[in-house]
Design an enzyme around this catalytic site. Sequence first.
Site, PDB file in Angstrom:
ATOM      1  N   ASP A   1       0.781  -1.330  -0.076  1.00 10.38           N
ATOM      2  CA  ASP A   1      -0.225   0.031  -0.076  1.00 10.38           C
ATOM      3  C   ASP A   1       0.752   1.478   0.031  1.00 10.38           C
ATOM      4  OD1 ASP A   1      -2.891   0.815   0.587  1.00 10.38           O
ATOM      5  OD2 ASP A   1      -1.873   1.937   2.315  1.00 10.38           O
TER       6      ASP A   1
ATOM      7  N   GLU B   1       1.640  -0.682  -4.847  1.00  9.91           N
ATOM      8  CA  GLU B   1       0.768   0.534  -5.381  1.00  9.91           C
ATOM      9  C   GLU B   1       1.371   1.897  -5.419  1.00  9.91           C
ATOM     10  OE1 GLU B   1      -3.297   2.793  -3.796  1.00  9.91           O
ATOM     11  OE2 GLU B   1      -1.338   2.414  -2.462  1.00  9.91           O
TER      12      GLU B   1
HETATM   13  C1  GLC Z   1      -4.216   2.884  -0.480  1.00  8.62           C
HETATM   14  C2  GLC Z   1      -5.534   2.185  -0.522  1.00  8.62           C
HETATM   15  C3  GLC Z   1      -6.519   3.040   0.054  1.00  8.62           C
HETATM   16  C4  GLC Z   1      -6.214   3.557   1.203  1.00  8.62           C
HETATM   17  C5  GLC Z   1      -4.942   4.548   1.236  1.00  8.62           C
HETATM   18  C6  GLC Z   1      -4.610   4.587   2.625  1.00  8.62           C
HETATM   19  O1  GLC Z   1      -4.500   3.959  -1.764  1.00  8.62           O
HETATM   20  O2  GLC Z   1      -5.989   1.583  -1.633  1.00  8.62           O
HETATM   21  O3  GLC Z   1      -7.912   2.463  -0.057  1.00  8.62           O
HETATM   22  O4  GLC Z   1      -7.213   4.563   1.764  1.00  8.62           O
HETATM   23  O5  GLC Z   1      -3.924   3.650   0.701  1.00  8.62           O
HETATM   24  O6  GLC Z   1      -4.162   3.617   3.258  1.00  8.62           O
END
Ligand code: GLC
Length: 555
Positions: free
Chosen positions: A220, A279
């Site tokens: 994340d 991500e």
């Molecule tokens: C990422 C997740 C999202 C979350 C953010 C903070 O973007 O996919 O859902 O709110 O991180 O952890």
Amino acid sequence: MTQDIHGASASAAAAAGTGTGGWWRNAVIYQVYVRSFADGNGDGVGDLPGVRDRLPYLAGLGVDALWITPFYRSPMADFGYDVADYREVDPRFGTLDDARALIADAHAHGLRIILDLVPNHTSDAHAWFRAALAAAPGSPERARYLFRDGRGAGGAEPPNDWESVFGGPAWTRVPGGQWYLHLFDPAQPDLNWDDAAVRAEFEAVLRFWLDLGADGFRIDVAHGMVKAAGLPDVGRAGQTRMLGTAVLPYFDQDGVHEIHRSWRALLDTYAGERIGVAEAWAPTAERLARYTRPDELHQAFNFHYLTAPWDAHGMRAVIEESLRTAAAVSAPATWVLSNHDVQRHVTRYGGGAEGLRRARAAALLTLALPGSAYVYQGEELGLPEVLDLPAEVLQDPQRRRGEGEGRDGCRVPLPWSGEEPPFGFGTGGTTWLPIPPAWRDRTVAAQDADPDSTLALYRNALRVRRGHPALGDGPLRWLVGPPGTLMFVREPGGPDGAGGAGTPAGRSVGCAVNMGDRTVQIAAFGAPLLASGPVRAAGGRIELAPGTAVWWEVA
Ligand code: GLC
């Protein structure tokens, strides 16, 4: 069916691929947003036993792995992306034994399990943050987070101008006067990755879940952990967009790559090709590819593809750029259309019948492209964004803090069966967000036996993809199609394009997608394999209506 995920089968998967890598170069990975997938205990919230019950459905769909969103102990300020204990399962989602059983059962179904690691921030309920609040400025406890003195008279102004992704300043003041950084909700304080204890703790957390059998991690906010030295002001508007055009002092800093390198080294000490997926909302495809250099993570989400509009010219440019930049670092390209943070693509592509038609065509496009693909739960049912949720049921912190429309509309629980809500989601009568009654014809049960359903389309496409040597990782050759149409052919063979029609398996797969607004005729060099809507094939030509895609096979 049983499969030794961490042993022989991994090399078998590698052999079935291009020969240059393992299962993840071709994998189709299904995203389970736990809260909204299936409810095993009737409280209206999805949970791990719910996922476990539905493993036969997922195996039958034909995906290779599941990415499961965070289920760790959490106050749920951001539905699990605020972790209070990285080694415990939140009671709302089950127990550690449920997690163990889920991993074991998934493996028995031939499905790998990717967990979601949240390293940029913890919950404000994490023991570390509590200790930091109780400790003095300058203490080792505060050093694990980003505490700073404020600016202006009495330090009453935030330390810099950074804004939270969810809206408002990225700083919150604590009793005693200091401020702490949170790129997301105030309940998600950012960790200080210069602190050795933070690095050591996350290595231990990785090992904990790898030892339990996890096949990898989706990381994340993989682009956010390291902030520019001195935390300089951004000094311009629009700074908090996840996908911007510039490197920001809090996103995509070069220092994050050292962390990913260390995790790759750790992953490689485990058998069975455990993977890391970034991500990372990097400003360009080039910068995104840096996350997947050979000694870093295996994959990165391709948000440039996800955000591309329904337009053949722009879409082709994104695909070419993605393939070129991924190849430059020897990584597989990845393709994703939806996830729990963005509007569902049926709606993005126009909504209604047209949006669904295009979404079905996009599925065939996505699954025909070289590399690995992601499927977000419910896209295989053709679910749209729910746009008319009543204000009183909205729960997303992004919405609460006034930034954008919020993400509740893509997180509505899945409809499984029956004629009315809760559509078999759980044994109780409720669901944490209401399911639209109109989804009675979108349930898994309703689509199961219908050969023209979106579910049937996904099942067929995944079956063909899995069995076909030309699909998955490998070369792509563009064909000249009519205006508004993307057309390419996939030939079995190595990434250098060797092999092709002369290889033993010998058959190529063509794909055409009509993204224009007129019916086109394409020269088909073989028989249609699969189409996203009605197509007419006659006399060596295929007639393709707007918003329709077809796969054909060349003998
Ligand atoms: C990422 C997740 C999202 C979350 C953010 C903070 O973007 O996919 O859902 O709110 O991180 O952890």
